[in-house]
Enzyme design. Structure first.
Site, mmCIF file in Angstrom:
data_model
loop_
_atom_site.group_PDB
_atom_site.id
_atom_site.type_symbol
_atom_site.label_atom_id
_atom_site.label_comp_id
_atom_site.label_asym_id
_atom_site.label_seq_id
_atom_site.Cartn_x
_atom_site.Cartn_y
_atom_site.Cartn_z
ATOM 1 N N HIS A 1 0.825 -1.205 0.000
ATOM 2 C CA HIS A 1 0.000 0.000 0.000
ATOM 3 C C HIS A 1 0.861 1.259 0.000
ATOM 4 C CE1 HIS A 1 -2.169 3.195 2.318
ATOM 5 N NE2 HIS A 1 -3.044 2.969 1.362
ATOM 6 N N GLU B 1 2.302 1.950 -3.414
ATOM 7 C CA GLU B 1 1.253 2.515 -4.274
ATOM 8 C C GLU B 1 1.202 4.037 -4.127
ATOM 9 O OE1 GLU B 1 -2.929 3.855 -3.347
ATOM 10 O OE2 GLU B 1 -2.815 1.713 -2.884
#
Length: 407
Positions: A34, A37
């Site tokens: 995450h 990202e």
């Protein structure tokens, strides 16, 4: 690369899907997928973070990313005449992001705020707690956002090493849906994206994963809230399982729509909850069925009892013919309505490739829904709706003792 041309649209969506997510992280890497990202948007060799934002706004489009337990996705949606500029921008982010150390330290604070935001949203937080409860120490049970400790300790070299290990080209699907000319598109993708191969399955390069085991039990986390937020969970099916359509139908009947048994019994007849619903979570090698409800503390045990009663009734007596037909129609309607945009079509293309290794047509899905028979529903209900492994998670002003009889 997988594509679907839809000439009636004026938009096109491009998605880069990496077959890696939070379940592929070691405990010391919790939250890396995450966080990475986020960092792809924080500047490349030729663009600053602010210039990236201004450029996508100047195209009149949308660019974003999201991380799941099994995938990391970067996408851009623009008007069809802006396709080449969008591809160039997306490829710049994907191949030439700098992961600047100063930007990394700032983004740590952003992600920590995101973690706190989830903890302040009881509906989100109880579902996160529930995943940890029902899947135990399995990697699928860990938070996608990670833990504060691992985020604070993250360094630039950790990010670069993780990308090198996980972002193998054979694990990447480029999915494109919307209005374009196929020949021109293939030239553009070959120009801006390395290793793009048309029609090849990525299934052979899937990461090594061990199947989850659903655990029963009770977890109560006390918190000063106006409501008690509840999750009840059972074993589900994998995303590509042969019984998945029967499981979807059972979910629709249980709590997946406004005509469902739980919505009607708990909300409409008794007024015990404003929000009550159920959903399936399917992964490459397993899945779960979850029921969520929010209610007053004094009614929590009663709501749990009603949910268990409906689960038991579905398992023991099956479904009525008209319920099954209504569920089938609801599934078909939801499917068709959900695919009215280039973004949703792009997502379906990528998921089909990652799960099945090939495209599954809408006609085939509709045929599979129509083929669901009452005897299949009865069998799948008996297999999935046993309460011996029921997992219950509660969050709010309630004690463990209040729900002890169900755990």
């Amino acid at each position: 690369m997988v594509t679907e041309r839809i000439p009636t649209l004026k938009s096109v969506t491009v998605g880069i899907w990496v077959n890696t997510g939070s379940r592929d992280e070691q405990p010391s890497q919790a939250g890396y997928s995450h966080f990475i990202e986020h960092m792809f948007f924080k500047g490349t060799r030729s663009r600053s973070a602010a210039e990236i934002s201004r450029e996508i706004d100047g195209l009149g489009g949308e660019m974003n990313a999201f991380t799941t337990r099994e995938t990391t996705t970067f996408y851009v949606k623009v008007l069809d005449q802006q396709l080449e500029r969008a591809l160039e921008l997306l490829s710049d982010l994907f191949y030439r992001s700098q992961f600047n150390a100063k930007e990394l330290e700032k983004e740590k604070q952003v992600v920590l705020e995101e973690i706190r935001m989830v903890q302040d949203d009881p509906e989100d937080y109880v579902q996160e707690l529930h995943m940890m409860q029902i899947l135990g120490h399995h990697p699928l049970g860990q938070s996608i956002l990670g833990q504060e400790k691992t985020i604070r300790g993250l360094k630039r070299e950790n990010i670069l090493a993780y990308i090198k290990a996980r972002y193998d080209p054979a694990r990447i699907v480029i999915a494109i849906a919307g209005n374009f000319e196929q020949h021109s598109l293939e030239k553009l993708v070959s120009r801006y994206f390395r290793f793009a191969r048309t029609g090849e399955s990525s299934s052979s390069s899937s990461p090594v994963r061990r199947p989850p085991e659903v655990k029963g039990g009770l977890l109560v986390r006390q918190k000063a809230l106006e409501q008690v937020h509840l999750c009840l969970g059972l074993r589900g099916v994998a995303a590509g399982h042969q019984d998945r359509y029967a499981a979807y139908a059972l979910n629709s009947i249980l709590g997946g729509s406004v005509s469902s048994r739980l919505f009607q019994e708990v909300r409409e007849k008794r007024g015990l909850a404003y929000s009550i619903y159920s959903f399936l979570s399917g992964y490459s090698d397993g899945g779960t069925i979850t029921v969520y409800a929010g209610t007053r503390a004094k009614e929590a045990a009663r709501v749990v009892d009603l949910i268990c009663r409906e689960i038991r009734r579905l398992r023991n007596t099956g479904v009525e013919k008209r319920e099954l037909e209504r569920a089938k129609n609801q599934m078909k309607g939801s499917l068709m309505l959900s695919l009215e945009s280039s973004h949703s079509r792009m997502s379906k293309l990528a998921k089909d490739e990652l799960i099945h290794g090939s495209r599954v047509s809408l006609e085939e899905i509709l045929r599979q829904i129509d083929r669901i028979k009452p005897e299949q529903i009865d069998r799948v209900g008996r297999e999935l709706f046993g309460l011996d492994r029921l997992s219950i998670t509660g969050l709010g002003p309630i004690s463990q003792r209040a729900l002890q009889s169900f755990g």
